[in-house]
Scaffold this active site. Structure first.
Site, PDB file in Angstrom:
ATOM      1  N   MET A  11       1.027  -0.985  -0.519  1.00 32.87           N
ATOM      2  CA  MET A  11       0.207   0.024   0.133  1.00 32.87           C
ATOM      3  C   MET A  11       1.002   1.358  -0.083  1.00 32.87           C
ATOM      4  O   MET A  11       0.812   1.666   1.105  1.00 32.87           O
ATOM      5  CB  MET A  11      -0.723  -0.310   1.569  1.00 32.87           C
ATOM      6  CG  MET A  11      -1.139  -1.699   0.669  1.00 32.87           C
ATOM      7  SD  MET A  11      -2.892  -1.300   3.042  1.00 32.87           S
ATOM      8  CE  MET A  11      -1.622  -1.311   4.049  1.00 32.87           C
ATOM      9  N   ASP A  12       1.032   1.329  -1.657  1.00 28.26           N
ATOM     10  CA  ASP A  12       1.828   2.356  -1.187  1.00 28.26           C
ATOM     11  C   ASP A  12       1.896   3.784  -1.965  1.00 28.26           C
ATOM     12  O   ASP A  12       0.706   4.038  -2.332  1.00 28.26           O
ATOM     13  CB  ASP A  12       3.502   2.621  -2.548  1.00 28.26           C
ATOM     14  CG  ASP A  12       4.878   3.084  -2.201  1.00 28.26           C
ATOM     15  OD1 ASP A  12       5.582   2.974  -2.590  1.00 28.26           O
ATOM     16  OD2 ASP A  12       5.091   3.708  -1.261  1.00 28.26           O
TER      17      ASP A  12
END
Lengths: 267, 305
Positions: free
Chosen positions: A38-39
């Protein structure tokens, strides 16, 4: 009143069309296990001119939506990279605020209205939990205990996690295993695999990393040997249904080729 | 990683040869290393003499426009995928695809040497490939052996060091002999280290490292508590180089997978997936990959503030 009615109607339409879409998708092979890096939360906050913490909150919201889609579609396992051991190197204030957010969100999983109860999720926290502060660790263990009986779907949250650390711990356990000395001459691949924390789930079929970076960042190195990698440009809070659908369509396209390789796989 | 189907009996050689000659001539103009000298693979491939200047060790080529020298990767890894499909698309035999693949590899090795890349690791044969029909495996290993033999002199002259990693226990004795010879002859070379992964997979590497460590524990050399990541890295087969972790991994043919090639070493590697099939990859594809690499922001889990 009219406005409320319209938005409710729209939501119903959205849900129905989503269900239709998932029906169509499920005519082809579906992934059993999806993994997400989840960047992009901080970049999202910066882009919108918000304060840092809001990026992570928006990210959490996007995560809940994505989990809902995955479980609706019929994916059984979802793994998320919540916090890496490397992230401890960030500024102490940021680390602390992330820990605080995690504590709140982990505790909220125990609520009756939470997604955990809605979908009967069994939650695992994977990582070097000893590196977390006492409260976060205690909350995590409480959630694991409370959901241990659930069996419909599984959520694996990687926190204080590094793939090299996971492999290191598995190697240490394999070397410490007294059976190796007595019965067998050499450590086997299955010995290492049994000792991996992620062995509670099969290997992921698709790994999605948001924000366009195309690297693994020390996440699930052992488990993604044959996993399809997908890196949409969208930042994590911007991730939506279309990215999930696109990933699944690509997965279905190369699935038969992958399956043949998996069946023939040996060490 | 090579994709190959069992070769059929007809040997449609001349068509491949003509197109290939034209390509080699164009390359021959650009390159000065005697890699481009076409001696073939000992299979009766008669080559036209290309214009080659004798190699001089001091020569390096200036980087193409757009590439910055300080941002060049030290270690590049390549999954050479697509030879079989390339041959099929051109109506050629699968082994023509592999030979074209070796040519493409030569070009990349040359470029690495010229542009100051210090380590190039290539995935030649995976542990997963052992389940292929024996005739395919024999062909591939034979090709590897012949190529090593024919290229040894050139590589030695060009100051290239060759290392082979992988499970050598299943390789034929003749190949092992050639490998030992090549490694020995080139071990002091310093310009470029070419690591060829044969019978290799990332999981195999970690397993053999684990076995090595377990043995050391058993022998009382180290305690279990002393095992750390550095120790594992010392036992991995990439311990043959000063830069074991690739900065950039390139996979051709559009597949979006790592396929169990290197594992531990890829923790922070930038991945680049090229659409072209390996024999078509070449200089332009390599430049594109390097440009993409140079534009990326590498944070290693920290924050770029």
């Amino acid at each position: 009143m009219g406005g409320g009615g319209v938005s409710q109607l729209l939501e119903q339409i959205h849900m129905l069309s989503r269900r239709c879409l998932f029906r169509v998708l499920s005519m082809g092979p579906l992934p059993i296990h999806l993994a997400f890096i989840m960047d992009g939360n901080r970049r999202f906050a910066k882009k919108r001119g918000l304060e840092d913490g809001s990026g992570h909150k928006a990210g959490f919201s996007a995560l809940m939506t994505m989990l809902q889609y995955c479980y609706e579609l019929g994916v059984k396992y979802v793994t998320i990279y919540a916090f890496s051991i490397d992230n401890f190197r960030r500024k102490p204030e940021e680390v602390q605020s992330l820990m605080d957010l995690m504590l709140v969100k982990i505790k909220s999983l125990l609520d009756k209205e939470s997604i955990v109860h809605q979908y009967g999720i069994r939650v695992y926290f994977i990582g070097n939990l000893g590196l977390l502060n006492k409260q976060v660790r205690a909350a995590a263990e409480e959630v694991m205990k409370a959901t241990a009986e659930n069996s419909r779907v599984v959520l694996l949250v990687c926190v204080a996690y590094n793939s090299t650390d996971e492999i290191l711990q598995a190697v240490k356990r394999s070397c410490a295993d007294k059976d190796v000395e007595r019965e067998r001459e050499r450590v086997r691949l299955v010995d290492i695999e049994e000792n991996m924390q992620m062995s509670v789930a099969p290997e992921p079929d698709i790994l999605i990393r948001s924000s366009g970076e195309t690297r693994l960042s020390n996440f699930l190195l052992w488990q993604t040997g044959h996993c399809q990698l997908f890196s949409p440009d969208a930042l994590w809070p911007e991730i939506g249904l279309r990215h999930l659908v696109w990933a699944i369509l690509n997965f279905q396209r190369s699935h038969s080729y992958l399956e043949k390789k998996k069946k023939k796989k040996q060490l | 990683m090579l994709s190959l189907r069992v070769p059929s009996t007809s040997f449609d050689f001349p068509r491949f040869h003509a197109g290939d000659l034209e390509r080699r001539w164009k390359l021959g103009r650009d390159s000065f290393l005697s890699f481009s000298h076409r001696r073939g693979f000992g299979l009766g491939v008669s080559s036209a003499k290309s214009e080659t200047a004798p190699f001089t060790a001091a020569e390096e080529e200036a980087l193409p426009e757009g590439l910055q020298p300080e941002l060049m990767p030290k270690h590049v890894a390549v999954i050479m995928d697509g030879n079989g499909r390339w041959a099929k698309n051109k109506g050629l035999q699968p082994w023509d695809g592999h030979r074209a693949g070796v040519e493409a590899l030569r070009e990349i090795v040359e470029l690495c040497g010229k542009w100051g890349i210090q380590v190039l690791t290539v995935f030649a044969f995976s542990t997963d490939n052992w389940i292929r029909p024996k005739i395919e495996i024999d062909f591939l290993l034979n090709l590897f052996e012949r190529t090593l033999k024919s290229e040894l002199e050139t590589l030695a002259k060009n100051n290239v060091r060759i290392s082979i990693i992988g499970d050598s226990s299943k390789l034929p004795k003749s190949l092992l002999k050639v490998i030992n010879e090549v490694e020995e002859v080139t071990k002091n070379n310093t310009r470029l280290q070419l690591i060829v992964a044969v019978g290799y997979s990332g999981k195999y590497d970690v397993l053999q490292a684990c076995r090595g460590i377990a043995q050391r524990v058993k022998d009382g050399e180290i305690e279990v508590e002393e095992i750390d990541e550095r120790l594992i890295e010392q036992e991995l087969e990439t311990n043959c180089t000063e830069f074991p972790n690739p900065d950039l991994l390139i996979r051709t043919s559009g597949e979006l997978r790592v396929s169990n090639f290197l594992l531990w070493q890829l923790a922070y590697t930038e991945l680049f997936f090229a659409q072209e099939l390996w024999p078509d990859f070449g200089r332009s594809g390599f430049i594109e990959a390097l440009m993409s690499f140079q534009q990326r922001q590498r944070r290693f889990g920290g924050r770029k503030s």
